[in-house]
Design an enzyme around this catalytic site. Structure first.
Site, mmCIF file in Angstrom:
data_model
loop_
_atom_site.group_PDB
_atom_site.id
_atom_site.type_symbol
_atom_site.label_atom_id
_atom_site.label_comp_id
_atom_site.label_asym_id
_atom_site.label_seq_id
_atom_site.Cartn_x
_atom_site.Cartn_y
_atom_site.Cartn_z
ATOM 1 N N ARG A 24 0.824 -1.222 0.000
ATOM 2 C CA ARG A 24 0.000 0.000 0.000
ATOM 3 C C ARG A 24 0.854 1.267 0.000
ATOM 4 N NH1 ARG A 24 -3.481 2.975 4.148
ATOM 5 N NH2 ARG A 24 -5.354 3.678 3.037
ATOM 6 N N ILE A 50 -7.156 7.913 -0.673
ATOM 7 C CA ILE A 50 -7.067 6.460 -0.806
ATOM 8 C C ILE A 50 -7.971 5.902 0.303
ATOM 9 C CG2 ILE A 50 -4.923 6.416 0.577
ATOM 10 C CD1 ILE A 50 -4.075 3.890 -0.890
ATOM 11 N N SER A 51 -8.825 4.944 -0.054
ATOM 12 C CA SER A 51 -9.825 4.462 0.897
ATOM 13 C C SER A 51 -9.199 3.702 2.067
ATOM 14 C CB SER A 51 -10.827 3.548 0.194
ATOM 15 O OG SER A 51 -11.320 4.163 -0.970
ATOM 16 N N GLN A 52 -9.992 3.617 3.146
ATOM 17 C CA GLN A 52 -9.571 2.895 4.348
ATOM 18 C C GLN A 52 -9.514 1.391 4.039
ATOM 19 O OE1 GLN A 52 -12.400 3.467 7.477
ATOM 20 N NE2 GLN A 52 -11.116 2.472 9.015
ATOM 21 N N PRO A 53 -8.404 0.709 4.336
ATOM 22 C CA PRO A 53 -8.249 -0.695 3.959
ATOM 23 C C PRO A 53 -9.401 -1.608 4.404
ATOM 24 C CG PRO A 53 -6.153 0.180 4.683
ATOM 25 C CD PRO A 53 -7.163 1.258 4.919
#
Ligand code: SAH
Length: 200
Positions: A24, A50-53
């Site tokens: 990431r 960037i989205s939260q995993p």
């Protein structure tokens, strides 16, 4: 991150393996790299994130991919979710409206030797008519309704995952499953995304 954040959301081994394999930090701007393996969304420039995993893991698990699918992603952003999709599906088309983000996503995916992804610059609310139908569609930005072209371009029994904003500004993740001309939808909890911008 995988132990603490991903395994608590899904027990799908393929998804867990994809998160373990995709670095990431390569998708995060240098100044945020120290935070790349925290379960947080982070700025990627142009007012986007960037989205939260763990949320990405939840969305991917709703798609129930087996590895054979042709997938459309709307909102490539950093390309991180795209890279994960590349490990879970046969072919991925991703559309990003901000040219510099599309270019950067393409460069990182190339660096990782990911060859089953096509990055397209444009308005994803229109879908990608000439590559339809798609077995699955995933939208990484929120919209007041599911864009009609996306429903039309979904295969019968195909799945779409999309955050939907309601009148009071709340946002809910929705799963849609297509059955003939009907899309059956299910609410999958509250979320927070950047808006889906339509050019029309
Ligand atoms: N999954 C991505 C999320 C990026 S944020 C990641 O983890 O990096 C959502 C992205 O959707 C932004 O990059 C934004 O530019 C893009 N977007 C918004 N509206 C769009 C549209 N109509 N077509 C294509 N991309 C769009």
């Amino acid at each position: 991150m995988v132990q603490n954040s991903i395994k608590s959301v899904t027990d799908d081994h393929k998804i867990i393996r994809a998160f373990a394999q995709i670095p990431r930090h390569l998708f995060v701007p240098k100044e945020y790299r120290a935070l790349a393996y925290q379960d947080e969304s982070l700025p990627i420039g142009f007012g986007q994130t960037i989205s939260q995993p763990s949320l990405v893991a939840e969305m991917l698990s709703l798609l129930q991919l087996t590895g054979t699918e042709k997938v459309l992603e709307v909102g490539a952003g950093s390309g991180y979710q795209t890279a994960l999709l590349s490990q879970l599906a046969n072919k991925v088309y991703t559309i990003e409206r901000i040219p510099k983000l599309a270019k950067r996503a393409y460069q990182v995916l190339s660096k990782l030797h990911i060859t089953n992804v096509i990055v397209i610059e444009g308005d994803g609310t229109l879908g990608l008519e000439n590559k339809a139908p798609f077995d699955a569609i995933i939208v990484a930005a929120s919209s007041p309704h599911i864009p009609r072209p996306l429903v039309d371009q979904l295969q019968n029994q195909g799945r779409i995952v999309i955050p939907i904003t309601d009148e009071d500004g709340g946002e809910k993740l929705k799963l849609g499953v297509k059955n003939g001309k009907t899309l059956h939808t299910l609410n999958c909890g509250a979320v927070r995304f950047v808006p889906l911008v339509t050019e029309q």
